[in-house]
Design a protein around this motif. Structure first.
Motif, PDB file in Angstrom:
ATOM      1  N   VAL A  12      88.792 -49.478  57.431  1.00  0.00           N
ATOM      2  CA  VAL A  12      89.184 -50.483  56.953  1.00  0.00           C
ATOM      3  C   VAL A  12      89.700 -51.620  57.950  1.00  0.00           C
ATOM      4  O   VAL A  12      89.436 -52.600  58.302  1.00  0.00           O
ATOM      5  N   ILE A  13      90.768 -51.073  58.722  1.00  0.00           N
ATOM      6  CA  ILE A  13      91.544 -51.958  59.749  1.00  0.00           C
ATOM      7  C   ILE A  13      90.569 -52.341  61.016  1.00  0.00           C
ATOM      8  O   ILE A  13      90.391 -53.405  61.232  1.00  0.00           O
ATOM      9  N   LYS A  14      89.702 -51.417  61.191  1.00  0.00           N
ATOM     10  CA  LYS A  14      88.641 -51.521  62.244  1.00  0.00           C
ATOM     11  C   LYS A  14      87.573 -52.500  61.940  1.00  0.00           C
ATOM     12  O   LYS A  14      87.199 -53.303  62.416  1.00  0.00           O
ATOM     13  N   ALA A  15      87.119 -52.290  60.424  1.00  0.00           N
ATOM     14  CA  ALA A  15      86.055 -53.289  60.049  1.00  0.00           C
ATOM     15  C   ALA A  15      86.389 -54.306  59.859  1.00  0.00           C
ATOM     16  O   ALA A  15      85.752 -55.579  60.157  1.00  0.00           O
ATOM     17  N   PHE A  16      87.806 -54.694  59.692  1.00  0.00           N
ATOM     18  CA  PHE A  16      88.190 -56.287  59.477  1.00  0.00           C
ATOM     19  C   PHE A  16      88.845 -56.586  60.451  1.00  0.00           C
ATOM     20  O   PHE A  16      89.649 -57.773  60.317  1.00  0.00           O
ATOM     21  N   GLU A  17      88.986 -55.994  61.765  1.00  0.00           N
ATOM     22  CA  GLU A  17      89.666 -56.809  62.596  1.00  0.00           C
ATOM     23  C   GLU A  17      89.119 -58.099  63.135  1.00  0.00           C
ATOM     24  O   GLU A  17      87.919 -58.452  63.160  1.00  0.00           O
ATOM     25  N   ASN A  18      90.246 -58.919  63.038  1.00  0.00           N
ATOM     26  CA  ASN A  18      90.173 -60.491  63.456  1.00  0.00           C
ATOM     27  C   ASN A  18      89.340 -61.172  62.373  1.00  0.00           C
ATOM     28  O   ASN A  18      88.746 -62.266  62.793  1.00  0.00           O
ATOM     29  N   LYS A  19      89.271 -60.643  61.138  1.00  0.00           N
ATOM     30  CA  LYS A  19      88.884 -61.391  60.079  1.00  0.00           C
ATOM     31  C   LYS A  19      89.846 -61.696  59.106  1.00  0.00           C
ATOM     32  O   LYS A  19      90.536 -60.904  58.497  1.00  0.00           O
ATOM     33  N   LYS A  20      89.842 -62.792  58.504  1.00  0.00           N
ATOM     34  CA  LYS A  20      90.829 -63.740  57.806  1.00  0.00           C
ATOM     35  C   LYS A  20      90.073 -63.804  56.319  1.00  0.00           C
ATOM     36  O   LYS A  20      89.035 -64.135  56.392  1.00  0.00           O
ATOM     37  N   ARG A  21      90.993 -63.829  55.506  1.00  0.00           N
ATOM     38  CA  ARG A  21      90.685 -64.248  54.039  1.00  0.00           C
ATOM     39  C   ARG A  21      90.382 -65.618  54.033  1.00  0.00           C
ATOM     40  O   ARG A  21      91.021 -66.495  54.772  1.00  0.00           O
ATOM     41  N   VAL A  22      89.394 -66.139  53.316  1.00  0.00           N
ATOM     42  CA  VAL A  22      88.910 -67.771  53.292  1.00  0.00           C
ATOM     43  C   VAL A  22      90.407 -68.547  52.806  1.00  0.00           C
ATOM     44  O   VAL A  22      90.475 -69.394  53.617  1.00  0.00           O
ATOM     45  N   LYS A  23      90.857 -68.037  51.922  1.00  0.00           N
ATOM     46  CA  LYS A  23      91.945 -69.095  51.122  1.00  0.00           C
ATOM     47  C   LYS A  23      93.408 -68.725  51.683  1.00  0.00           C
ATOM     48  O   LYS A  23      94.274 -69.458  51.235  1.00  0.00           O
ATOM     49  N   GLU A  24      93.576 -67.789  52.460  1.00  0.00           N
ATOM     50  CA  GLU A  24      94.754 -67.251  52.924  1.00  0.00           C
ATOM     51  C   GLU A  24      94.821 -66.817  54.567  1.00  0.00           C
ATOM     52  O   GLU A  24      93.673 -66.638  54.940  1.00  0.00           O
ATOM     53  N   ASP A  25      95.681 -67.065  55.169  1.00  0.00           N
ATOM     54  CA  ASP A  25      95.934 -66.696  56.397  1.00  0.00           C
ATOM     55  C   ASP A  25      96.455 -65.251  56.483  1.00  0.00           C
ATOM     56  O   ASP A  25      97.457 -65.057  57.399  1.00  0.00           O
ATOM     57  N   ILE A  26      95.857 -64.221  55.845  1.00  0.00           N
ATOM     58  CA  ILE A  26      95.988 -62.968  56.215  1.00  0.00           C
ATOM     59  C   ILE A  26      94.652 -62.108  56.533  1.00  0.00           C
ATOM     60  O   ILE A  26      93.741 -62.735  56.208  1.00  0.00           O
ATOM     61  N   ASN A  27      94.926 -60.886  57.340  1.00  0.00           N
ATOM     62  CA  ASN A  27      93.745 -60.454  57.585  1.00  0.00           C
ATOM     63  C   ASN A  27      93.139 -59.864  56.360  1.00  0.00           C
ATOM     64  O   ASN A  27      93.729 -59.501  55.226  1.00  0.00           O
ATOM     65  N   MET A  28      91.751 -59.645  56.258  1.00  0.00           N
ATOM     66  CA  MET A  28      91.311 -59.145  55.167  1.00  0.00           C
ATOM     67  C   MET A  28      91.486 -57.701  54.795  1.00  0.00           C
ATOM     68  O   MET A  28      91.475 -57.353  53.413  1.00  0.00           O
ATOM     69  N   ALA A  29      91.924 -56.806  55.689  1.00  0.00           N
ATOM     70  CA  ALA A  29      92.181 -55.451  55.613  1.00  0.00           C
ATOM     71  C   ALA A  29      93.614 -55.531  54.505  1.00  0.00           C
ATOM     72  O   ALA A  29      93.491 -54.515  53.744  1.00  0.00           O
ATOM     73  N   VAL A  30      94.590 -56.343  54.598  1.00  0.00           N
ATOM     74  CA  VAL A  30      95.615 -56.323  53.824  1.00  0.00           C
ATOM     75  C   VAL A  30      95.221 -56.311  51.942  1.00  0.00           C
ATOM     76  O   VAL A  30      95.661 -55.660  51.505  1.00  0.00           O
ATOM     77  N   HIS A  31      94.242 -57.126  51.742  1.00  0.00           N
ATOM     78  CA  HIS A  31      93.784 -57.064  50.278  1.00  0.00           C
ATOM     79  C   HIS A  31      93.109 -55.640  50.078  1.00  0.00           C
ATOM     80  O   HIS A  31      93.608 -54.997  48.982  1.00  0.00           O
ATOM     81  N   SER A  32      92.406 -55.027  50.957  1.00  0.00           N
ATOM     82  CA  SER A  32      91.857 -53.757  50.552  1.00  0.00           C
ATOM     83  C   SER A  32      92.947 -52.715  50.547  1.00  0.00           C
ATOM     84  O   SER A  32      92.805 -51.799  49.939  1.00  0.00           O
ATOM     85  N   ILE A  33      93.830 -52.639  51.522  1.00  0.00           N
ATOM     86  CA  ILE A  33      94.739 -51.642  51.737  1.00  0.00           C
ATOM     87  C   ILE A  33      95.623 -51.976  50.446  1.00  0.00           C
ATOM     88  O   ILE A  33      96.035 -50.822  49.754  1.00  0.00           O
ATOM     89  N   THR A  34      96.113 -53.105  49.970  1.00  0.00           N
ATOM     90  CA  THR A  34      96.693 -53.277  48.783  1.00  0.00           C
ATOM     91  C   THR A  34      96.198 -52.651  47.580  1.00  0.00           C
ATOM     92  O   THR A  34      96.666 -52.163  46.895  1.00  0.00           O
ATOM     93  N   VAL A  35      94.778 -52.837  47.469  1.00  0.00           N
ATOM     94  CA  VAL A  35      94.242 -52.441  46.219  1.00  0.00           C
ATOM     95  C   VAL A  35      94.035 -50.949  46.424  1.00  0.00           C
ATOM     96  O   VAL A  35      94.524 -50.121  45.160  1.00  0.00           O
TER      97      VAL A  35
END
Length: 64
Positions: A12-35
């Protein structure tokens, strides 16, 4: 050796490297790891936790 869950987190961390969520200024990996952590905390089995971790990779990346 990493567990399957740890391997999924690393992917997940590798796949979402340098990718941010559209409405938030956090890496997309944070959402997947939280789930994944939420599923683990409510007692889901390993396959369900890993599915939660990986659920956005197919939809939101071109990761091979």
């Amino acid at each position: 050796m990493y567990s399957k869950e740890e391997q999924a987190i690393r992917l997940v961390i590798k796949a979402f490297e340098n990718k941010k969520r559209v409405k938030e200024d956090i890496n997309m990996a944070v959402h997947s790891i939280t789930v994944g952590f939420m599923l683990k905390n409510i007692g889901c089995d390993e396959v369900t936790v890993i599915s939660g971790l990986l659920h956005d990779i197919i939809e939101d990346t071109t990761f091979d």
